[in-house]
Design a protein around this motif. Sequence first.
Motif, PDB file in Angstrom:
ATOM      1  N   GLU A 121       2.063  20.517 -28.874  1.00 18.28           N
ATOM      2  CA  GLU A 121       0.850  19.852 -29.343  1.00 18.28           C
ATOM      3  C   GLU A 121       1.090  18.348 -29.499  1.00 18.28           C
ATOM      4  O   GLU A 121       0.241  17.531 -29.159  1.00 18.28           O
ATOM      5  N   GLU A 167     -10.204  22.722 -32.210  1.00 20.19           N
ATOM      6  CA  GLU A 167     -11.007  21.553 -31.827  1.00 20.19           C
ATOM      7  C   GLU A 167     -10.468  20.867 -30.576  1.00 20.19           C
ATOM      8  O   GLU A 167     -11.224  20.253 -29.831  1.00 20.19           O
ATOM      9  N   LEU A 168      -9.160  20.955 -30.356  1.00 16.22           N
ATOM     10  CA  LEU A 168      -8.550  20.267 -29.223  1.00 16.22           C
ATOM     11  C   LEU A 168      -8.297  21.182 -28.025  1.00 16.22           C
ATOM     12  O   LEU A 168      -7.840  20.704 -26.989  1.00 16.22           O
ATOM     13  N   ILE A 226     -10.259  12.514 -26.360  1.00 14.49           N
ATOM     14  CA  ILE A 226     -10.221  12.619 -27.823  1.00 14.49           C
ATOM     15  C   ILE A 226     -10.802  11.338 -28.408  1.00 14.49           C
ATOM     16  O   ILE A 226     -10.324  10.239 -28.128  1.00 14.49           O
ATOM     17  N   VAL A 259      -1.165  15.383 -27.554  1.00 14.87           N
ATOM     18  CA  VAL A 259      -2.131  14.495 -28.213  1.00 14.87           C
ATOM     19  C   VAL A 259      -1.580  13.119 -28.572  1.00 14.87           C
ATOM     20  O   VAL A 259      -2.362  12.220 -28.880  1.00 14.87           O
ATOM     21  N   TRP A 288      -6.258  14.366 -23.544  1.00 13.23           N
ATOM     22  CA  TRP A 288      -6.117  13.311 -24.551  1.00 13.23           C
ATOM     23  C   TRP A 288      -7.067  12.138 -24.341  1.00 13.23           C
ATOM     24  O   TRP A 288      -7.552  11.566 -25.316  1.00 13.23           O
TER      25      TRP A 288
END
Length: 118
Positions: A32, A4-5, A13, A36, A10
């Motif tokens: 990761e 999904e990322l 998101i 994020v 960022w």
Amino acid sequence: MRKELAGVAWPDIEAEFVRNQADVLPLLGPAEYLAVLPAWLRAAVNEPGSDTADAVLAGLEYPPERLDGFTAEQREVVVEAARFILANNGRGLDTVNEEVLEGIERAWTSRKPQSSPG
């Protein structure tokens, strides 16, 4: 979550995604986590009394073993964000929050940071 990322910066998101994945920080690897964490911090700062903020604080207190990707300035920002969240979560700096803050400070200041460019 990686799927999904993938390829998402960022700032893109969504807060709803962070709310739904708030407790994932301790499960992320160093790369990761570095990628994020700003989105999770933004969500927690915007809603310091939320369950999301509580989950983010737990993730800050027990970050991945290696935080090599963070500069000294970034580490300072993380600690300052935690202070803000704890001071504004509706409980103030009570004994529990003071212990959480001490844990975060220990986690983020006891490891050698990456040098800042320039």
